[in-house]
Design a protein around this motif. Structure first.
Motif, PDB file in Angstrom:
ATOM      1  N   VAL A  76       0.797  -1.235   0.000  1.00 62.72           N
ATOM      2  CA  VAL A  76       0.000   0.000   0.000  1.00 62.72           C
ATOM      3  C   VAL A  76       0.827   1.281   0.000  1.00 62.72           C
ATOM      4  O   VAL A  76       0.285   2.361  -0.208  1.00 62.72           O
ATOM      5  N   ARG A  77       2.121   1.183   0.237  1.00 64.08           N
ATOM      6  CA  ARG A  77       2.947   2.390   0.317  1.00 64.08           C
ATOM      7  C   ARG A  77       4.003   2.394  -0.781  1.00 64.08           C
ATOM      8  O   ARG A  77       4.493   1.346  -1.183  1.00 64.08           O
ATOM      9  N   PRO A 112      -4.961   9.794  -0.609  1.00 67.60           N
ATOM     10  CA  PRO A 112      -3.711   9.477   0.098  1.00 67.60           C
ATOM     11  C   PRO A 112      -3.191  10.727   0.808  1.00 67.60           C
ATOM     12  O   PRO A 112      -3.725  11.820   0.604  1.00 67.60           O
ATOM     13  N   THR A 113      -2.160  10.574   1.630  1.00 66.15           N
ATOM     14  CA  THR A 113      -1.353  11.743   1.984  1.00 66.15           C
ATOM     15  C   THR A 113       0.005  11.559   1.326  1.00 66.15           C
ATOM     16  O   THR A 113       0.407  10.444   0.999  1.00 66.15           O
ATOM     17  N   GLN A 114       0.680  12.673   1.111  1.00 66.64           N
ATOM     18  CA  GLN A 114       2.040  12.639   0.563  1.00 66.64           C
ATOM     19  C   GLN A 114       2.975  13.251   1.588  1.00 66.64           C
ATOM     20  O   GLN A 114       2.712  14.333   2.099  1.00 66.64           O
ATOM     21  N   ALA A 132       4.056   7.981  -0.305  1.00 67.98           N
ATOM     22  CA  ALA A 132       2.597   8.079  -0.362  1.00 67.98           C
ATOM     23  C   ALA A 132       1.975   6.708  -0.191  1.00 67.98           C
ATOM     24  O   ALA A 132       2.663   5.685  -0.238  1.00 67.98           O
ATOM     25  N   ASN A 133       0.697   6.713   0.028  1.00 65.78           N
ATOM     26  CA  ASN A 133      -0.098   5.493   0.059  1.00 65.78           C
ATOM     27  C   ASN A 133      -0.883   5.404  -1.241  1.00 65.78           C
ATOM     28  O   ASN A 133      -1.268   6.430  -1.794  1.00 65.78           O
ATOM     29  N   ARG A 134      -1.131   4.191  -1.686  1.00 71.19           N
ATOM     30  CA  ARG A 134      -1.976   4.012  -2.869  1.00 71.19           C
ATOM     31  C   ARG A 134      -3.416   4.298  -2.479  1.00 71.19           C
ATOM     32  O   ARG A 134      -3.969   3.646  -1.599  1.00 71.19           O
ATOM     33  N   SER A 135      -4.032   5.282  -3.066  1.00 69.19           N
ATOM     34  CA  SER A 135      -5.444   5.563  -2.839  1.00 69.19           C
ATOM     35  C   SER A 135      -5.917   6.509  -3.921  1.00 69.19           C
ATOM     36  O   SER A 135      -5.319   7.556  -4.160  1.00 69.19           O
ATOM     37  N   ALA A 184      -6.304   7.261   3.100  1.00 66.08           N
ATOM     38  CA  ALA A 184      -5.189   6.341   3.363  1.00 66.08           C
ATOM     39  C   ALA A 184      -4.021   7.179   3.860  1.00 66.08           C
ATOM     40  O   ALA A 184      -3.150   7.581   3.091  1.00 66.08           O
ATOM     41  N   ALA A 235      -0.618   8.255   5.549  1.00 62.82           N
ATOM     42  CA  ALA A 235       0.701   7.645   5.758  1.00 62.82           C
ATOM     43  C   ALA A 235       0.987   7.581   7.254  1.00 62.82           C
ATOM     44  O   ALA A 235       0.901   8.585   7.950  1.00 62.82           O
ATOM     45  N   MET A 262      -7.548  -1.122  -4.731  1.00 66.33           N
ATOM     46  CA  MET A 262      -6.928   0.195  -4.864  1.00 66.33           C
ATOM     47  C   MET A 262      -7.113   0.726  -6.279  1.00 66.33           C
ATOM     48  O   MET A 262      -6.602   0.148  -7.227  1.00 66.33           O
TER      49      MET A 262
END
Lengths: 227, 227
Positions: free
Chosen positions: A34-35, B26-28, B38-41, B104, B106, B188
């Motif tokens: 997921v990351r 996500p957040t970056q 980042a997270n996959r979203s 999602a 981080a 995702m």
């Protein structure tokens, strides 16, 4: 009739019969399912270059990381995620008359990417991410023993000493040109770009202009260089 | 006349007069000016939930990370990049009757984010990224001393032991519900989702359905819970 006219213009474009590889967008390097680690890149500049080359009659293979840009018309698009996948797609697309590496490739990737999500352990310190060096796509193609394109163009995104870094990069990588830009402002994802073209002959400072204009100007220069 | 009818339906919706905060995407977390974790979203599920709540008459504040989803109509959107920015935007939007944390976020961010690009040093080993723990937005709001919304809903993206992890998460965070999904497949960025709703009463397994349907079903449950 219109379609025939357009086809005839394309057939007679200065890059008719040439194959050009373009890379665009970021790469994503998995930390776990997921990351990931990525570079900021919208793919606007690379996609515009692919479109501009196709408009001059070139056969274009566009190798692109994850972007929300639409596929340029008349271009063969190969979508990849990681730097290693991008190198494999570029090598599979060789031979080419020219290669333009506009993608923002991640220099590093996490050494190991577990197939299960890394859990945040309550009370435990954050995990450490060990990095491994990614393959250098520009240098690999620029120094290719048997399939080096006649013209190899790299990009350099810098936040300081832009031209100095780009000039050194051109020599270190063994490529012909470097398109250097200062990304300390709002270039990433923005519509405009101010670049320097670093060649054997020296440095040209191009004025700030829309990314589509940078692309068209570069495509014309590619056509001139390939004769 | 049609607009008036629609307005009257919205005015009479079961969530009329309620304020709901939704996080999405996500957040970056910046590594340096050009790299991030980042997270996959895709933000599809969170944005659909915001739209579904607004359709039931709620006043919705959507706090979203970088996504290519369009802003849902009739929803106030706050765009942020990092987990810390997301927490600040959520706290600024309180008080609320309910909060649904579909983003999602981080868990970790690079401890230091230099303002200059980290250079790849020829011959040197790759740098190490030291991580710091991000704030826990769900736990912070669920355990808020003065402004806890009546209904706090978290999401859990898991690749194994989905319901077990989600049940433990509900208790650990102090939230009311957990929407748990198995992200080991192609959830995702995909159009469908198969979720489990974990509440104090137990676990409901919802069938696989489009993300819009998950959103509508959840919005109806929120309306029931708020009475």
């Amino acid at each position: 009739a219109l379609a025939a006219t357009i086809e005839s213009i394309l057939r007679d474009g200065p890059l008719k019969g040439r194959h050009v590889i373009v890379t665009s967008g970021p790469t994503q390097e998995a930390i776990d399912p997921v990351r990931y680690i990525a570079n900021r890149s919208s793919g606007k500049q690379g996609h515009a270059i692919a479109a501009a080359l196709a408009a001059l009659g070139a056969r274009v293979t566009l190798v692109s990381g994850p972007v929300s840009q639409p596929d340029p018309t008349g271009v063969t698009v190969r979508r990849i995620e990681s730097a290693r996948d991008m190198l494999a797609a570029v090598e599979a697309a060789l031979p080419a008359d020219a290669a333009i590496f506009a993608a923002a490739v991640a220099d590093f990737r996490p050494e190991a990417a577990p197939t299960q999500k890394i859990k945040k352990e309550p009370g435990a310190p954050p995990p450490e991410i060990r990095l491994a060096l990614n393959p250098d796509i520009l240098a690999t193609v620029a120094q290719h023993a048997t399939k080096r394109p006649r013209l190899v163009v790299g990009f350099a995104a810098e936040t300081e000493k832009v031209v100095e870094h780009a000039t050194a990069k051109r020599l270190r990588k063994g490529c012909d040109w470097i398109v250097a830009n200062d990304v300390s402002g709002d270039v990433m994802g923005g519509a405009e770009n101010a670049v320097h073209l670093v060649t054997e002959a020296g440095v040209e400072d191009w004025p700030r202009m829309p990314k589509e204009e940078v692309a068209k100007r570069l495509a014309v220069r590619v056509a001139e260089a390939l004769g």
